[in-house]
Design an enzyme around this catalytic site. Structure first.
Site, PDB file in Angstrom:
ATOM      1  NE  ARG A  18       1.196 -13.927  10.561  1.00 24.79           N
ATOM      2  CZ  ARG A  18       0.162 -14.018   9.747  1.00 24.79           C
ATOM      3  NH1 ARG A  18       0.164 -13.355   8.599  1.00 24.79           N
ATOM      4  NH2 ARG A  18      -0.883 -14.766  10.048  1.00 24.79           N
ATOM      5  CG  LEU A  20       5.541  -4.680  13.273  1.00 25.51           C
ATOM      6  CD1 LEU A  20       5.317  -3.439  14.132  1.00 25.51           C
ATOM      7  CD2 LEU A  20       7.006  -4.800  12.876  1.00 25.51           C
ATOM      8  CE  LYS A 127      13.807  -9.891  -2.813  1.00 25.42           C
ATOM      9  NZ  LYS A 127      14.149 -11.243  -3.232  1.00 25.42           N
ATOM     10  N   GLY A 448      -0.010 -13.960 -16.284  1.00 26.82           N
ATOM     11  CA  GLY A 448      -0.505 -15.203 -15.697  1.00 26.82           C
ATOM     12  C   GLY A 448      -1.685 -15.052 -14.773  1.00 26.82           C
ATOM     13  CB  CYS A 532       4.937 -11.797   7.447  1.00 22.96           C
ATOM     14  SG  CYS A 532       5.111 -10.452   8.635  1.00 22.96           S
ATOM     15  CG  HIS A 710       4.127  -2.918  -8.868  1.00 20.72           C
ATOM     16  ND1 HIS A 710       3.982  -4.025  -8.062  1.00 20.72           N
ATOM     17  CD2 HIS A 710       5.081  -3.241  -9.781  1.00 20.72           C
ATOM     18  CE1 HIS A 710       4.826  -4.968  -8.463  1.00 20.72           C
ATOM     19  NE2 HIS A 710       5.492  -4.519  -9.497  1.00 20.72           N
TER      20      HIS A 710
END
Length: 769
Positions: A18, A20, A127, A448, A532, A710
């Site tokens: 990882r 990057l 996506k 939650g 990731c 967000h």
């Protein structure tokens, strides 16, 4: 017979460890320079090229690497940079690129100030087809112009050439690039094609002059349902490119079959065509019949999206007769870019030797293709021992008691339709639930999770390292849970949550407690940018050895007289966010997970938990790309949710949660899930996403999110109440719950406290009229 070339369409770009991710975060945090970031990126590219060559690839891609996202790279290369980012021509600064990817709080990112002082937003992210990778959505104006703003594809081709590796550059094709983007005026991006194609022609010309004889041009949209106008766009684009000369084009399709787009693809003036023969193995004969004989066919026969070892012997039997007559016509390749699997199994230490022998990561998949090429092209005896080794591993896997559990198979065979139905209709359940819970109008709750502070993460890490005892960690978590319960009571939330402080991840937490799952230490794949994930591996029949959440739910409930929700991740999401075994249909695996969750739901109910939430944020993500295949998916996805949720008494209230998505095309399925309450993300759309529920006359209760989790911004109570009034337009006020858009795990406590207090106040305003 000459050797059949082995091609790769792309490889993971995060590095073996990882690198990057850490280089990006250091740069964003001001701890390293642009030069240091670019040097780290160059090192990853060099290692990737060397790894592929050593594994046996003879056609190696360049320009498959990106600092953040390959679609964003294409937008920058083509000069499709929205005005807000302040680019005025010339080289595109790295900070402009990252502002498009992540947004920016800095005014300099776009060269001017904003009235709210909040900098510039990122491009929308969504996506990549039906994968778990996310791409940045290009934005276009009606009068959009394109120009070659970056020579990254040429520069990385030259970079590989200096390393002694002749590569095949990769570009996202012009039609898919436009179709994957959006116009700000709502118009059709394909109207911009005549302005775009000349810039592609210019770029291809530069690649040819640099020495690129072949270019891979990806058009994954050819596996979607297309209109005749969209098919015509492919013809127009590639006829125009062919007329300008340029390198040979390998047109790459993946994630499905060409289907009714085959005549269009076969007629395009390209030198090669790549096929996904994992998702659509039956299309090969039709393509061979339709495509010109001189067309090179790239056979995508090794799964680029999953981590299982390939049955090389079976592939040899299947491909031998096909390539025998004309081996020079074919290339061997993964089904798609290897971006979607971990890089190298050789560095993995987290799985046992037997399970490891069943797996293949990106490097191993290239090695499998090399073995296949040798066996098809030369003397099979040279690689027979490797083929036999693969066959033995597959035979062990097929017969392993770790994989096959007769008890699980027996439960699935005994499924009846009644098991997937609640005992009473919602209208009756609602009365019984209200008698039990005695909730006010506009009841308040959260989704939650509460903030996972540095202290929570440090305690988890200390326990994992043995620096904190299990008892000490348990005591710490109980303290955090009690604080969360007390605080929710103080501000007046109606249905509480325990905060999920014990959970690392909403899928991993459960899969670690289920039989049939395994976990890697180095099995990282890129979700987007520096993010990731390590998807768990479903290798065997799934079952629940013991209760997973009952202790925490009952502890939290013991602290208060108010209802506390039991919190579970739903079967479809558990499936979608894992590497799934390939020896059973996905719906069968999902039913196994549903039964495990059904047992957990029953135990929660028996322990006195009256409200149980089963999250399904990935339900829509699982939709097949083709419309004709969607009803069957939705049927079994809904059935699995209902299997998990329907074994309870009518007075037990079942909630579900879905993240930001378009609901119009699945509203029937959402209603069929028959959850008593569904909470959805709606604040960013200003309640526009409720249109589907209004038009459908959605019968059950619904919690439209009233603030965006967000964003660090805390909206005032009046603003949240305004959103709830919008929700009342078309919904019965008795249906409406009040909640945030999503879980609060990533937010700071100071933001959460103010936001939830305002949310409770907004509900009080609504009750007061």
């Amino acid at each position: 017979m000459s050797q059949i070339p082995v091609a790769t369409l792309g490889v993971p770009r995060i590095g073996r460890r990882r690198e990057l991710k850490f280089a990006l975060e250091a740069y964003w945090g001001g701890e390293s320079s642009e030069g240091e970031l670019l040097a780290a990126a160059a090192k990853i590219r060099a290692e990737n090229w060397s790894l592929q060559k050593a594994a046996g690839a003879s056609i190696i891609p360049s320009n498959d690497f990106t600092l953040y996202d390959h679609v964003l790279d294409m937008a920058v290369t083509l000069g499709a940079i929205p005005e807000i980012y302040g680019w005025a021509g010339g080289a595109v600064p790295l900070d402009t690129y990252f502002a498009m990817a992540r947004g920016s709080q800095e005014r300099e990112a776009c060269g001017h100030s904003h009235h709210d002082g909040t900098g510039v937003p990122a491009l929308e992210m969504t996506k990549w087809f039906d994968t778990n990778y996310h791409y940045m959505v290009p934005e276009f104006d009606a009068d959009q112009t394109f120009r070659l703003a970056s020579l990254k594809p040429v520069e990385e081709f030259d970079e590989a050439k200096r390393q002694g590796i002749h590569t095949r550059p990769v570009l996202l094709g012009p039609v898919s690039f436009l179709k994957l983007g959006k116009r700000r005026d709502g118009g059709d991006p394909l109207e911009l094609l005549p302005r775009l194609v000349p810039v592609y022609a210019e770029l291809l010309g530069k690649l040819l002059r640099a020495g690129a004889d072949w270019v891979q041009i990806d058009e994954p949209c050819l596996v979607l349902d297309l209109t005749e106008r969209e098919r015509r766009a492919f013809t127009i684009a590639y006829d125009a490119l062919a007329a300008t000369g340029g390198p040979k084009l390998m047109l790459a399709t993946y994630f499905g079959g060409l289907g009714d787009n085959l005549p269009t693809a076969a007629a395009l003036p390209v030198a090669g065509l790549h096929l996904d023969l994992v998702r659509a193995p039956d299309q090969l004969q039709d393509v061979l019949s339709a495509a010109p004989e001189e067309r090179v066919i790239s056979l995508g026969v090794v799964d680029g999206r999953n981590i299982w070892r390939t049955d090389i012997a079976a592939l040899l039997d299947r491909l031998g007769p096909i390539v025998k007559g004309n081996p020079g016509r074919f290339q061997l390749a993964p089904s798609c870019s290897l971006l979607h699997v971990p890089l190298d199994l050789s560095i993995e230490t987290g799985v046992d030797p037997e399970l490891r022998s069943w797996l293949a990561f990106a490097v191993q998949k290239v090695e499998e293709l090399s073995i296949l090429s040798h066996a098809l092209s030369a003397d099979r005896s040279l690689v027979q021992s490797l083929i036999d080794m693969a066959s033995r591993a597959l035979a062990v896997r097929a017969s392993s008691t770790r994989v096959n559990d007769p008890h699980v198979a027996g439960r699935l065979s005994a499924v009846t339709p009644e098991m997937a139905k609640r005992s009473e209709p919602f209208s009756e359940r609602r009365k019984l639930q209200q008698e039990r819970l005695n909730l006010p109008a506009f009841p308040t709750t959260t989704i939650g999770s509460f903030p996972q502070t540095a202290e929570v993460r440090q305690a988890r890490a200390a326990c994992a390292k043995g620096e904190l005892s299990e008892a000490g960690y348990d005591g710490f978590l109980k303290g955090e849970t009690e604080k969360a319960i007390r605080w929710q009571e103080e501000i007046g939330i109606d249905v509480l949550v325990h905060g999920e402080f014990e959970r690392n991840d909403m899928v991993q937490y459960f899969s670690e407690q289920l039989s049939g799952y395994a976990f890697t230490k180095q099995g990282w794949v890129q979700s987007y940018g520096s993010r990731c994930v390590r998807p768990p591996i479903i290798f065997g029949d799934v079952s629940r050895p013991q209760p997973m959440t009952v202790d925490w739910a009952t502890y939290a409930q013991s602290l208060t007289d108010k209802p506390v929700k039991g919190m579970l991740t739903g079967p479809v999401t558990m499936l979608q966010w894992s590497f799934v075994r390939d020896d059973l249909p996905r719906e069968t695996v999902c039913r196994q997970i549903a039964f495990a969750l059904r047992d957990e739901v029953s135990d929660l109910e028996a322990a006195g938990i009256g409200v149980i939430q089963i999250d399904e944020p990935a339900l829509r993500e699982g939709l097949p790309l083709r419309e004709a295949e969607r009803p069957a998916y939705l049927d079994w996805a809904v059935e699995c949710f209902r299997l998990a949720s329907s074994g309870v008494k009518p007075e037990t209230q079942i909630h579900t949660h879905m993240c930001y998505a378009e609901f119009n095309d699945i509203i029937d399925a959402i209603a069929a899930m028959d959850a008593d309450v569904i909470s959805i993300e709606t604040s960013r759309s200003k309640m526009e996403l409720l249109r589907a529920f209004r038009a459908f006359r959605y019968p059950n209760d619904i919690g439209p999110g009233v603030f965006d989790i967000h964003s660090p911004r805390v909206p005032p109570a009046d603003e949240m109440a305004d959103l709830l009034r919008k929700a009342e337009d078309g919904l019965d006020p008795r249906q409406i719950w009040v909640n945030p858009d999503c879980g609060l795990k990533t937010r700071k406590w100071e933001e959460v406290r103010f936001a939830l207090a305002n949310m409770v106040e907004a509900a009080r305003q609504m009750r007061a009229g």
